[in-house]
Structures are given as structure tokens and as C-alpha cells.
Design a protein around this motif. Structure first.
Motif, mmCIF file in Angstrom:
data_model
loop_
_atom_site.group_PDB
_atom_site.id
_atom_site.type_symbol
_atom_site.label_atom_id
_atom_site.label_comp_id
_atom_site.label_asym_id
_atom_site.label_seq_id
_atom_site.Cartn_x
_atom_site.Cartn_y
_atom_site.Cartn_z
ATOM 1 N N ASN A 44 -9.147 -143.572 -8.515
ATOM 2 C CA ASN A 44 -9.318 -142.825 -9.754
ATOM 3 C C ASN A 44 -10.749 -142.808 -10.271
ATOM 4 O O ASN A 44 -11.040 -142.180 -11.280
ATOM 5 C CB ASN A 44 -8.400 -143.376 -10.844
ATOM 6 N N SER A 45 -11.675 -143.504 -9.594
ATOM 7 C CA SER A 45 -13.109 -143.494 -9.916
ATOM 8 C C SER A 45 -13.411 -143.851 -11.367
ATOM 9 O O SER A 45 -14.046 -143.076 -12.101
ATOM 10 C CB SER A 45 -13.719 -142.112 -9.596
ATOM 11 N N PRO A 46 -13.006 -145.022 -11.824
ATOM 12 C CA PRO A 46 -13.286 -145.405 -13.215
ATOM 13 C C PRO A 46 -14.790 -145.540 -13.458
ATOM 14 O O PRO A 46 -15.530 -146.017 -12.600
ATOM 15 C CB PRO A 46 -12.574 -146.751 -13.352
ATOM 16 N N MET A 52 -11.116 -139.508 -19.705
ATOM 17 C CA MET A 52 -9.668 -139.603 -19.836
ATOM 18 C C MET A 52 -8.930 -139.361 -18.518
ATOM 19 O O MET A 52 -7.875 -139.932 -18.262
ATOM 20 C CB MET A 52 -9.171 -138.614 -20.896
ATOM 21 N N ILE A 53 -9.493 -138.500 -17.665
ATOM 22 C CA ILE A 53 -8.820 -138.193 -16.404
ATOM 23 C C ILE A 53 -8.647 -139.436 -15.533
ATOM 24 O O ILE A 53 -7.718 -139.509 -14.722
ATOM 25 C CB ILE A 53 -9.565 -137.106 -15.609
ATOM 26 N N GLU A 54 -9.526 -140.426 -15.696
ATOM 27 C CA GLU A 54 -9.506 -141.614 -14.839
ATOM 28 C C GLU A 54 -8.202 -142.396 -14.957
ATOM 29 O O GLU A 54 -7.754 -143.000 -13.975
ATOM 30 C CB GLU A 54 -10.671 -142.537 -15.207
ATOM 31 N N THR A 55 -7.611 -142.386 -16.140
ATOM 32 C CA THR A 55 -6.423 -143.204 -16.359
ATOM 33 C C THR A 55 -5.127 -142.420 -16.220
ATOM 34 O O THR A 55 -4.046 -142.990 -16.362
ATOM 35 C CB THR A 55 -6.485 -143.877 -17.742
ATOM 36 N N GLY A 117 -10.949 -131.312 -5.099
ATOM 37 C CA GLY A 117 -11.052 -131.675 -6.504
ATOM 38 C C GLY A 117 -10.322 -132.942 -6.891
ATOM 39 O O GLY A 117 -9.832 -133.697 -6.049
ATOM 40 N N TYR A 118 -10.261 -133.173 -8.195
ATOM 41 C CA TYR A 118 -9.617 -134.360 -8.765
ATOM 42 C C TYR A 118 -8.151 -134.017 -8.993
ATOM 43 O O TYR A 118 -7.801 -133.330 -9.956
ATOM 44 C CB TYR A 118 -10.309 -134.743 -10.070
#
Length: 541
Positions: A44-46, A52-55, A117-118
């Protein structure tokens, strides 16, 4: 064992009770799961900026991509930040082929589904009715529609499909909203956002930066795409009425909650009232969440609505709603009273007290001990990785099983879920075809969990696989009634995830049963004396 039946059409359903099929005398085994593990890590690349997308990453799908009878597993994955590109194989989405015996092989490259993409979510369904389950992968301003060629590979048909990728897609699901026999696509969007967003949330004096409260993210509408049947989709977001309502969408589930023959949609929102879109049957929807009693809990306050499932929990023939939320909010249970009304049964079902200290994401309503009552599994963890410094709870949590003791009365059981991690999405399938529903769970920054249901269980079971001819090919939306239980074929389950493995029933001590199917559009079929402990394929005439 997979037995194929060509069903005989009926003019009307005859209740199984009239033939003594509703009496279950189930055993009460100790429910146990064992983690078999699977070599996938959700990247997730914190970052220190706490995007917010990370979590919020972590969708997973269980579906049989090669039609060998064994459910396979697909994981969505993140990307590098700030580029939002999969610039390394560690960011690829991953497809694992089920080889049997709890052996899975990574076939991502050969299948052509590494992705762009993510990525956030995945939805499985046969949109072109060729008998092969396809995938829609949703993400942050990037999504992909993969057509299953049927030879072990997928074709990326996103560009010609007409499906846009101009929003942050948090979830998606397939359903046939107009009963034309073609699966349509509902895309759930979280917020207007881009990588430049840099609000500082937390306590700067303590150098404590946290993921921001949802109130700081601007709501946005969801999207609806009608399947034209030629590989392209029409954006009907506005003319259907879906586009009139702004939210911070997290999950999507479908059911015909009022029995009018058209599939309705329930969308959880993050710290906003949930949406219940009633299908008007004319190509339009009315948002009736508040009137129906499912927009908020009885407290009158919106919750951090996360995962959801839309199934009959209390065996009264009407689909109820289960949804997860965060610490202090409880996991909600809305009981369908009929006539378009629901009741908040969170505390009367004993789920409130049992769940109030947990934070949930993925969830699923399945009968894990095959006693004839659907139970509730939740994949748990908090949103904020530093929540211990601000609230009396923890970030990493274990998963939970709430056993249904009858008519929607829940109790927590120790089912062996002993790993404490940042769990997110969950998908459900009988991976080894022993009749017990298993679970796969994604984990932020750690190895995914593959939970093998090893319950010592002599209760019987039945898995109904549907093949539509006049309706959509995989029967999504069909209602199935067996031994006093009602369920329906859907692949949209939980948070950002998809479970496409037929319709499972726990059968207690019954060795045979009547199976009744109501197909999308109203056609009805019935099978007599179906033997249990097998997968039964019913082909619509």
C-alpha cells in the motif's frame, strides 16, 4: 462432486415445508479455521504524508477463472506514491490458480492481469455471457475491464468498453438492473481527491500525523453503466438517478429487498448516511435509505460504513443488511421487516455488544458450520496506524466470527483467527470442495491469510451453481430457496471484494432437499429430491 440438472419450469413455487423439507436437526460443532497462507503481500506504499488511499486498499476476489471447478484467487495491489504507477512487480495485482490440495500457483503474467495504477477493488462477473467469469478492477483514477478469453488469459477491453476512469473508485459490483440478461456495472466512488492533497491532520506539536477524518474529503456521486451487449457500456449515471446523490462510498451489495423482481443496491458511506437505491423497474432508482430505516443506526448518527452484505440472516425469506464500522460504532444489522421497511436489530441480535470494540472492513454472511443459519465473519483493523496514541483501541486486530444461534442471534466464537494484523478485504469460497466455506483475507504490508475451514462437522451442505439461458449466464440476481432458507446469487460481498462461488446452503441432517430457483425476470424452476453434499449445477430452460 458436481451434478448437473436441467431444471423444469414451474408456474409457481411450492413451499418446501409442504413436503417436509424445512426441518433441520443440525449438529453444533466447534467452528475452527486454519491459516494455510498464500504468498501475496499488499503493497500500500505508506508515506509520512498519510495519503488516505494508503489505508483503504485491499480488495480480493474468489472465482473460478478457468472453469476447472476450483475457485481461484485474485488480489488487487497498490502502486508507488506519488506516481501511482506499478513500476515494480511488487505492485502487480496477482492471480493465483487453485491447483487443489491447498496449492496455488501465481499465473499473473500468463493471464495478463498485472494491472495499472493504484488498485482498490475487484468485481467478478460474466459480463459478455460466454461462460467465463470476467473481472473489473477499480482503483484511484485508473480501472481495468478484463474479458476472460477462456484459455487462461484475459483481454484488457477497458478502452473500448466506454467505462471511465476519472474518479477514485473504492468498490464496484455486477448486477442486472434492467433484467435484460446482461450484467451492468455499479461503481462506488469515495471522494474528489488527487495526490497533491496535503492537509495536515493529527497533532503537530507532538509530530503526530494521522490519516484525516473523512469530513475533510468532498463527497462525490457513484456511477452506473448499462451493458449494451456488444462489449460496450452506456453511462446512465444521471438518467438513472444514481448521480443525484453525493457520498463517500465504501462498499456495494445487491438484493431484491422488496420482492418486486428488480435488484436494488445498498451503498455504505464513510461518516455519511448509507444509500439504499430502490430499483423502480423503469431504468431509474430512488434513494430511500432514510425512509427504509437503513441510512443510519438508531442513534441517528452516521457511522464509518465499511463492508456490507445483503442476505437473509434470520431465515424469514427477506434479505437483511450487515455492515461493518469502526471502534465504538458497532457492526450494524438491519432486519428486513417487509413492505420496504428495516429495523435496527444490532443490539437485539446481540451483535452490538459483541462488536463495539472492533473495527471492521471486509465481511460476509455465510453458514460456516452448515447448521442452516448464516453466520457473520469480519476482517478487522483500524484505519489509523497510530490510533493507540489517540484512542483506547488498537490498529492491528484479529478477525472475528459471530455465530448465528438461530433467527439472527449472534455470539462470538473462538474460531482460530489468531493473527493480529491490518486486515482489509475478504472473499469467500469452498476452495477444497469439502462443503465448508473458506475465507481469504488481504493484509496491508503483510502476507495475505487463507483460512481453511477445518470444522469437525457432519452437517450436510449444498452448493447451487446456476447457468442462465434467458437471464445472465452466471445467474446473478437469481433467488434460491432450500429447506426453509433463502439466498441469492451475487458476487458483490464485503469491502471492495468479490465472492463468485455459487449459492451455499448448510443443510443440517438433511440428505435430500427441494431446490427452488426464481431467475431474474421472474421465471421459476424446481428440482425434487436433490441429494446434498455436492455442487449442483442448475441450467435454466
Amino acid at each position: 462432486m458436481n451434478i448437473r440438472h436441467r431444471a423444469v419450469p414451474l408456474l409457481a413455487l411450492v413451499a418446501a415445508a409442504s413436503r417436509g423439507q424445512n426441518v433441520l436437526s443440525p449438529l453444533a460443532p466447534e467452528v475452527r479455521f486454519r491459516n494455510e497462507g498464500i504468498p501475496f503481500v499488499l503493497e500500500n506504499s505508506p508515506t509520512p504524508r498519510k495519503h488516505m488511499i494508503e489505508t483503504m486498499a485491499g480488495g480480493v476476489a474468489a472465482f473460478d477463472f478457468n472453469n476447472d471447478g476450483r475457485p481461484d484467487i485474485f488480489f488487487t495491489n497498490g502502486a508507488a506514491i506519488p506516481s501511482l504507477k506499478k513500476d515494480s512487480p511488487k505492485y502487480w495485482n496477482r492471480l493465483f490458480r487453485n491447483d487443489g490440495g491447498w496449492k496455488f500457483t501465481d499465473v499473473t503474467e500468463k493471464a495478463g492481469v498485472r494491472g495499472e495504477g493504484y488498485s482498490m477493488a475487484v468485481a467478478a462477473g460474466d459480463f459478455d455471457n460466454d461462460g467465463h467469469v470476467d473481472l473489473f478492477v477499480a482503483g484511484v483514477y485508473s480501472n481495468s475491464l478484463y474479458r476472460n478469453r477462456g484459455d487462461g488469459t484475459f483481454e484488457d477491453v477497458t478502452a473500448k468498453s466506454g467505462i471511465k476512469h476519472d474518479r477514485w473508485n473504492a468498490s464496484a459490483g455486477w448486477f442486472d438492473f434492467d433484467n435484460d440478461g446482461l450484467l451492468d456495472l455499479f461503481v462506488v466512488n469515495y471522494s474528489k481527491w488527487d495526490i497533491s492533497y496535503d492537509r495536515y491532520c493529527g497533532d503537530a506539536a507532538r509530530n503526530l500525523r494521522l490519516y484525516c477524518h473523512p469530513k475533510y474529503f468532498e463527497p462525490i456521486s457513484n456511477q452506473l453503466y448499462r451493458n449494451r451487449g456488444d462489449g460496450t457500456f452506456e453511462d446512465v449515471t444521471m438518467k438513472s438517478g444514481i448521480g443525484k446523490h453525493l457520498g463517500r462510498g465504501m462498499s456495494i451489495t445487491f438484493a431484491d429487498y422488496d420482492g418486486d423482481g428488480f435488484m436494488d443496491a445498498f451503498v455504505t458511506n464513510d461518516n455519511l448516511p448509507s444509500f439504499l437505491y430502490h430499483n423502480n423497474g423503469d431504468g431509474t432508482f430512488s434513494e430511500v435509505g432514510l425512509d427504509a430505516g437503513v441510512a443510519m443506526a438508531d442513534t441517528g448518527k452516521p457511522v464509518a460504513g465499511m463492508g456490507s452484505d445483503f442476505r437473509d440472516i434470520d431465515n424469514d425469506g427477506r434479505p437483511d443488511i450487515s455492515m461493518t464500522a469502526l471502534f465504538g460504532e458497532t457492526f450494524l444489522f438491519f432486519r428486513n421487516l417487509g413492505k420496504g421497511q428495516f429495523q435496527d436489530a444490532t443490539y437485539s441480535s446481540r451483535l452490538g455488544a459483541a462488536s463495539v470494540k472492533w473495527s471492521g472492513w471486509g465481511n460476509g454472511v455465510y453458514d460456516f458450520d452448515n447448521d442452516g443459519w448464516k453466520d457473520l465473519f469480519t476482517a478487522n483493523a483500524h484505519v489509523n496506524d497510530l490510533v493507540e496514541m489517540t484512542e483506547p483501541t488498537v490498529y492491528r486486530q484479529k478477525n472475528m466470527l459471530f455465530l448465528n444461534g438461530g433467527k439472527g442471534q449472534f455470539r462470538v466464537v473462538d474460531a482460530g483467527f489468531d493473527t493480529v494484523r491490518a486486515h482489509r478485504g475478504a472473499a469467500f469460497a469452498d476452495f477444497d470442495r469439502d462443503g465448508r466455506v473458506d475465507i481469504v483475507v488481504s493484509v496491508l504490508g503483510d502476507q495475505a491469510e487463507l483460512w481453511h475451514n477445518v470444522t469437525d462437522n457432519r452437517n450436510h451442505w449444498l452448493n447451487v451453481k446456476l447457468i442462465g439461458k434467458k437471464s445472465n449466464r452466471d445467474g446473478i440476481g437469481a433467488v434460491v430457496r432450500v429447506a426453509g432458507q433463502t439466498n441469492h446469487m451475487t458476487s458483490s460481498v464485503g469491502y471492495s471484494s468479490s465472492s463468485h462461488d455459487g449459492v451455499h446452503f448448510g443443510m443440517g441432517n438433511l440428505k435430500t432437499a427441494v431446490v427452488e430457483v426464481q431467475w431474474p425476470g421472474g421465471r421459476r424452476t424446481r428440482l425434487e429430491k436433490v441429494e446434498t453434499d455436492r455442487v449442483v449445477t442448475i441450467i435454466e430452460e
